[in-house]
Design an enzyme around this catalytic site. Structure first.
Site, PDB file in Angstrom:
ATOM      1  N   GLU A   1     -14.867  17.812  50.080  1.00 41.50           N
ATOM      2  CA  GLU A   1     -13.630  18.132  49.378  1.00 41.50           C
ATOM      3  C   GLU A   1     -12.513  18.399  50.395  1.00 41.50           C
ATOM      4  OE1 GLU A   1     -15.040  21.422  47.080  1.00 41.50           O
ATOM      5  OE2 GLU A   1     -16.488  20.136  46.058  1.00 41.50           O
TER       6      GLU A   1
ATOM      7  N   GLU B   1     -20.229  19.267  44.229  1.00 44.94           N
ATOM      8  CA  GLU B   1     -21.132  19.371  45.375  1.00 44.94           C
ATOM      9  C   GLU B   1     -22.426  18.604  45.145  1.00 44.94           C
ATOM     10  OE1 GLU B   1     -19.372  21.834  44.119  1.00 44.94           O
ATOM     11  OE2 GLU B   1     -18.032  22.249  45.794  1.00 44.94           O
TER      12      GLU B   1
ATOM     13  N   HIS C   1     -16.729  32.634  48.577  1.00 49.53           N
ATOM     14  CA  HIS C   1     -16.142  32.176  49.844  1.00 49.53           C
ATOM     15  C   HIS C   1     -16.595  33.051  51.018  1.00 49.53           C
ATOM     16  CE1 HIS C   1     -13.560  30.246  46.921  1.00 49.53           C
ATOM     17  NE2 HIS C   1     -12.888  29.610  47.847  1.00 49.53           N
TER      18      HIS C   1
END
Lengths: 109, 343
Positions: free
Chosen positions: B46, B77, B146
């Site tokens: 990405e 993914e 994240h």
């Protein structure tokens, strides 16, 4: 310093272009993330486009009335090399701070 | 020519190859060189193509190597890793990226059930020379998914190798090394260390397998990997002020783990603390502690301590500093080991 180009993003709904109505920033401006950059008009609506990041605007593309295609350059930012990531912040390498002192007696057997 | 002159000349030659790079620059350069050297290499994920990656790791690579070799993928993914399987079957050497650690979960089926075992399943006819880059660990005040540490999860899967560099030099060489392995490698990049610069000797990577002593010491071994290595080095400096000489061992390879290096270091220091960001329970620290105990039981002065994240979902940015092992928590772990006396 690093340059980061922000192309006109896909505005959804199958739109492939947008017309610049009014720029809300000028080259040289320091902008924050999410600060409105430009007012655009598409065949669906008029909208304000927020900045994807903080940085200094060094170039803008498209005068009011001009049409820009999705994916074409819109804004070029200048950012310091060490903050060139788009997500998150860069941790500061501060001098380590401590409250705990080691007080062990070592037996060196 | 005298021996010292030769050594000086060699050092000078090496110095010409030594450059100051951030880990981001080192990884970018490594990918550039791998793409140039091996026409079968493809880099994708990405925002990896046009944008150059959200951390600029693939910056400029599409312009240089073309859109068929460095390209963007949809936000899927499972597709990124599923495509990697097919590319590997067709003879390519994929270097996919999942943009953040927590984004690997949607691709667990492809990673665990396909990539990790295709070689085994095909009796060696379909090796998976895939290097999966995963910007990993926390520390950058980013949103959920994240800042996670998935090393124990990956390390538990037979067929995968797992590595995490802690500085630009290792990042450069370990990525080039991983990209040329015949087996799938999960390459965990410590995203909080992308921007700090360090010396990279591009000519001489040193030993790229196993662990590495980054600071020698006599009294206690701190075991860490990824972003925690830098923090442990800070802790070692502070411990030295108190007269405690700490050795810091950068594990680097999290699968397979260099049990011999652990045994050698702790055999000497007789005390060990393992530090990781991942939650405590079933974290890789447990594996490290067992390997040390197995090999050093007779000489250990105290049980191996673990200083880790907590058994909670990775918190929001405001609480990150409370979650990630900080200097004081690591010092307290050291103190517990030093105070331990056999009952």
């Amino acid at each position: 310093m690093a340059e980061i180009s922000f192309p006109l993003p896909d505005l959804g709904e199958g739109l492939i272009e947008a017309t610049v109505l009014e720029w809300l920033v000028s080259p040289g401006d320091q902008v924050e993330r999410n600060q409105p950059l430009v007012e655009l008009e598409t065949s669906k609506s008029a909208l304000e486009l927020p900045s994807p990041q903080a940085g200094k605007v060094i170039r803008i593309h498209g005068a009011p009335g001009e049409t820009i295609n999705v994916g074409e350059p819109l804004v070029v930012f200048e950012v310091p090399d060490n903050t060139a990531g788009i997500v998150g912040t860069v941790p500061k390498d501060d001098a380590p701070k401590r409250r705990v002192r080691l007080s062990a007696v070592l037996d060196e057997d | 020519m005298s021996e010292s002159t030769t050594a000086t000349l060699e050092a000078a030659a090496r110095n010409e190859q030594s450059v100051k790079l951030s880990m981001q620059q080192a990884l970018n350069r490594a990918l550039d060189e791998v793409l140039a050297a091996d026409p079968k290499t493809v880099v994708f994920g990405e925002d990896c193509g046009q944008l150059g990656g959200v951390f600029r790791i693939t910056d400029g690579l599409q312009a240089k190597h073309g859109e068929t070799r460095v390209f963007d993928t949809p936000l899927a993914e499972s597709g990124i890793l599923g495509m990697s399987v097919g590319l590997a079957m067709a003879g390519f050497h994929p270097i996919p990226e999942v943009q953040f650690d927590g984004f690997a979960y949607p691709a667990i089926n492809q990673i665990v059930c396909q990539i990790a075992r295709m070689n085994y399943r095909s009796r060696g006819k379909l090796p998976m020379p895939i290097t999966l880059r995963v910007p990993s660990f926390g520390g950058i005040r980013a949103p959920e998914h994240h800042g996670e540490s998935l090393e124990a999860l990956f390390a538990h899967v037979p067929g995968l190798k797992v590595v995490s560099p802690s500085d630009p030099h290792d990042a450069y060489h370990l990525l080039k090394y991983a990209a040329t392995r015949p087996d799938p490698v999960i390459f965990m990049e410590p995203k909080s260390r992308y921007w700090q610069k360090g010396d990279v000797d591009t000519a001489d990577g040193g030993t790229l397998t196993g662990a590495r002593i980054v600071r020698p010491g006599r009294h206690l071994t701190l075991v860490a990997w990824g972003a925690m290595v830098a923090r442990c080095l800070q802790v070692a400096e502070l411990a030295a002020e108190d007269g405690i000489d700490v050795e810091v061992l950068d594990l680097r390879w999290l699968k397979p783990i260099d049990a011999e290096a652990l045994a050698t270091s702790v055999g000497k220091t007789r005390r060990a603390v393992v530090v990781h960001e991942a939650p405590l329970t079933s974290g890789l620290g447990a594996e490290v502690a067992q390997l040390i105990t197995q090999n050093c039981f007779d000489t250990l002065k105290a049980p191996v301590e673990r200083v880790t994240g907590f058994d909670v979902p990775y918190p929001s940015g405001d609480l990150e500093d409370e979650y990630i092992p900080n200097i004081d928590r690591i010092l307290l772990g050291i103190q517990r080991v030093l105070e331990y006396r056999r009952g």
